[in-house]
Design an enzyme around this catalytic site. Structure first.
Site, PDB file in Angstrom:
ATOM      1  N   ALA A  65       6.375   8.009   1.234  1.00 42.35           N
ATOM      2  CA  ALA A  65       6.405   9.441   2.566  1.00 42.35           C
ATOM      3  C   ALA A  65       5.853   8.834   3.752  1.00 42.35           C
ATOM      4  CB  ALA A  65       6.054  10.701   1.752  1.00 42.35           C
ATOM      5  N   ALA A  66       4.469   8.363   3.393  1.00 42.96           N
ATOM      6  CA  ALA A  66       3.778   7.913   4.850  1.00 42.96           C
ATOM      7  C   ALA A  66       4.544   6.829   5.411  1.00 42.96           C
ATOM      8  CB  ALA A  66       2.460   7.523   4.398  1.00 42.96           C
ATOM      9  N   GLY A 108       1.409   7.606  -6.905  1.00 45.40           N
ATOM     10  CA  GLY A 108       1.476   9.105  -6.708  1.00 45.40           C
ATOM     11  C   GLY A 108       0.884   9.556  -5.321  1.00 45.40           C
ATOM     12  N   LEU A 109       0.379   8.373  -4.618  1.00 44.05           N
ATOM     13  CA  LEU A 109      -0.442   8.967  -3.385  1.00 44.05           C
ATOM     14  C   LEU A 109       0.658   8.967  -2.160  1.00 44.05           C
ATOM     15  CD1 LEU A 109      -3.770   6.996  -4.154  1.00 44.05           C
ATOM     16  CD2 LEU A 109      -3.032   9.274  -4.592  1.00 44.05           C
ATOM     17  N   GLY A 110       1.833   9.025  -2.295  1.00 43.04           N
ATOM     18  CA  GLY A 110       2.556   9.300  -1.182  1.00 43.04           C
ATOM     19  C   GLY A 110       2.927   8.100  -0.283  1.00 43.04           C
ATOM     20  N   SER A 111       2.800   7.058  -0.688  1.00 39.81           N
ATOM     21  CA  SER A 111       3.069   5.852   0.247  1.00 39.81           C
ATOM     22  C   SER A 111       4.285   5.756   0.752  1.00 39.81           C
ATOM     23  CB  SER A 111       2.635   4.377  -0.472  1.00 39.81           C
ATOM     24  OG  SER A 111       3.822   4.273  -1.552  1.00 39.81           O
ATOM     25  N   ASP A 139       5.717  15.592   0.256  1.00 42.49           N
ATOM     26  CA  ASP A 139       4.787  14.515   0.578  1.00 42.49           C
ATOM     27  C   ASP A 139       5.028  14.318   2.072  1.00 42.49           C
ATOM     28  OD1 ASP A 139       4.495  14.641  -2.070  1.00 42.49           O
ATOM     29  OD2 ASP A 139       5.090  12.372  -2.426  1.00 42.49           O
TER      30      ASP A 139
HETATM   31  C1  MEV Z   1       5.523  13.451  -5.881  1.00 41.05           C
HETATM   32  O1  MEV Z   1       4.423  13.053  -5.019  1.00 41.05           O
HETATM   33  C2  MEV Z   1       5.669  15.028  -6.066  1.00 41.05           C
HETATM   34  C3  MEV Z   1       6.771  15.539  -7.012  1.00 41.05           C
HETATM   35  O2  MEV Z   1       6.584  16.987  -7.157  1.00 41.05           O
HETATM   36  C4  MEV Z   1       7.981  15.251  -6.557  1.00 41.05           C
HETATM   37  C5  MEV Z   1       8.481  16.021  -5.287  1.00 41.05           C
HETATM   38  O3  MEV Z   1       7.676  17.067  -4.924  1.00 41.05           O
HETATM   39  O4  MEV Z   1       9.290  15.783  -4.532  1.00 41.05           O
HETATM   40  C6  MEV Z   1       6.519  15.091  -8.353  1.00 41.05           C
END
Ligand code: MEV
Length: 324
Positions: free
Chosen positions: A115-116, A110-113, A157
């Site tokens: 996306a980065a 959930g730390l956006g790897s 993200d």
């Molecule tokens: C994921 O980092 C965040 C969520 O809200 C999904 C999104 O925003 O696309 C769960």
């Protein structure tokens, strides 16, 4: 240019995850953990991608071949291949590229790897050619690439990874930087349970489809929390901010994205003196973010979580976003 480098930060969502997919606001920040992409033109007609996270592979006219990491390599690398190809197609260029990823962002919590990785791949490949794209354009291409693995991505993200800092984001209004009064003493603790954001977001959609009116009422509460949180950040009321994080967590629990290890970690954080704590990102395991009253308290929370066997680290807000 034959060689280029770009890096982009990881992120935390302080408020509003999941509901942001349906147009709600979210508050998020980029953090001081980065993923670096080095790109180089090569004479072969292939895109080669290697990484320090156990996956590598090559894309050619014959399709994909994993050189490390088996099937997981394809899932992880497809968006990056797509990121590179989008730039090549948009610029009508035909060249082979070698991409090396060096990540300081733990994946799948959930730390956006991802996306980065998408943001820095688009930026690094783009830098191989004349006429730089704007950050906005890089972000747009990165979101399209990320949608390969998480088709309902809100784009949050990629935005925070590209532009950096502490921001308010919504799909329709885009982002606005938030000025904070005082520093936020934040700590991340990982449950060690990895997730697929796409699967968890799909699970939330199922929940929404079955419980539409409950979901709408929770979305309204989550939006209200974001409004109050933004004010609390701007005026430095961290006790209130912590309480709002706890409230947000209760909502996330109701939509089914908590986990017994998350509950254990929240309990540890609270007993160690956290002002508030919650899931950050998709949940279903993943990581927890806790707010402390001071750096000393933050250290205490991190060491208690570590002592219980959960990898933890103290984080600072990154102000730079994408660096090319
Ligand atoms: C994921 O980092 C965040 C969520 O809200 C999904 C999104 O925003 O696309 C769960």
């Amino acid at each position: 240019m034959n060689k280029s480098r770009a890096s982009a930060p990881a992120k935390v969502i302080l408020f509003g995850e999941h509901f942001v997919v349906y147009g709600n606001p979210a508050i998020l920040a980029s953090i001081n953990r980065r993923l670096v992409v080095d790109a180089r033109k090569i004479d072969e007609n292939r895109i080669l991608i290697k990484s320090n996270i156990g996956v590598a592979g090559e894309y050619s006219s014959l399709g994909f071949k994993a050189t490390e990491g088996g099937m997981e390599a394809k899932t992880t690398l497809d968006p990056l291949y797509c990121a590179a190809m989008q730039v090549l197609v948009a610029r009508s260029k035909k060249t082979g590229i070698k991409i090396a990823i060096s990540s300081g962002v733990p994946p799948g919590i959930g730390l956006g790897s991802s996306a980065a990785a998408c943001v820095s791949t688009v930026a690094a490949v783009n830098s191989l050619f004349q006429k730089k794209y704007s950050r906005q354009k890089i972000c747009k291409l990165a979101i399209e690439s990320e949608r390969l693995i998480h088709k309902n991505s809100s784009g949050a993200d990629c935005y925070v990874s590209t532009f950096g800092g502490l921001m308010h984001y919504s799909k329709t209004k885009g982002f606005k930087k938030i000025q904070a009064k005082g520093r936020l003493a934040l700590v991340i603790a990982s449950t060690g349970v990895r997730h697929s954001t796409g699967d968890i977001v799909a699970g939330v959609k199922k929940f929404k489809d079955r419980n539409e009116s409950l979901f709408q009422s929770l979305a309204k509460q989550a939006a209200g929390i974001c409004v109050q949180a933004q004010r609390a950040i701007a005026s430095g009321r961290h006790d209130e901010l912590g309480a709002l994080m706890n409230e947000n967590q209760m909502i996330l629990r109701q939509i089914g994205v908590s986990h017994y290890k998350v509950d254990d970690l929240l309990d540890i954080c609270s007993k160690a003196g956290a002002l508030g704590a919650k899931i950050t990102g998709a949940g279903g395991g993943g990581a927890v973010i806790a707010l402390a009253a001071s750096n000393q308290d933050r250290g205490k929370i991190a060491s208690r979580a570590e002592g219980a066997g959960y990898e933890s680290f103290e984080v600072e807000i990154d102000r730079k976003g994408l660096i090319v």
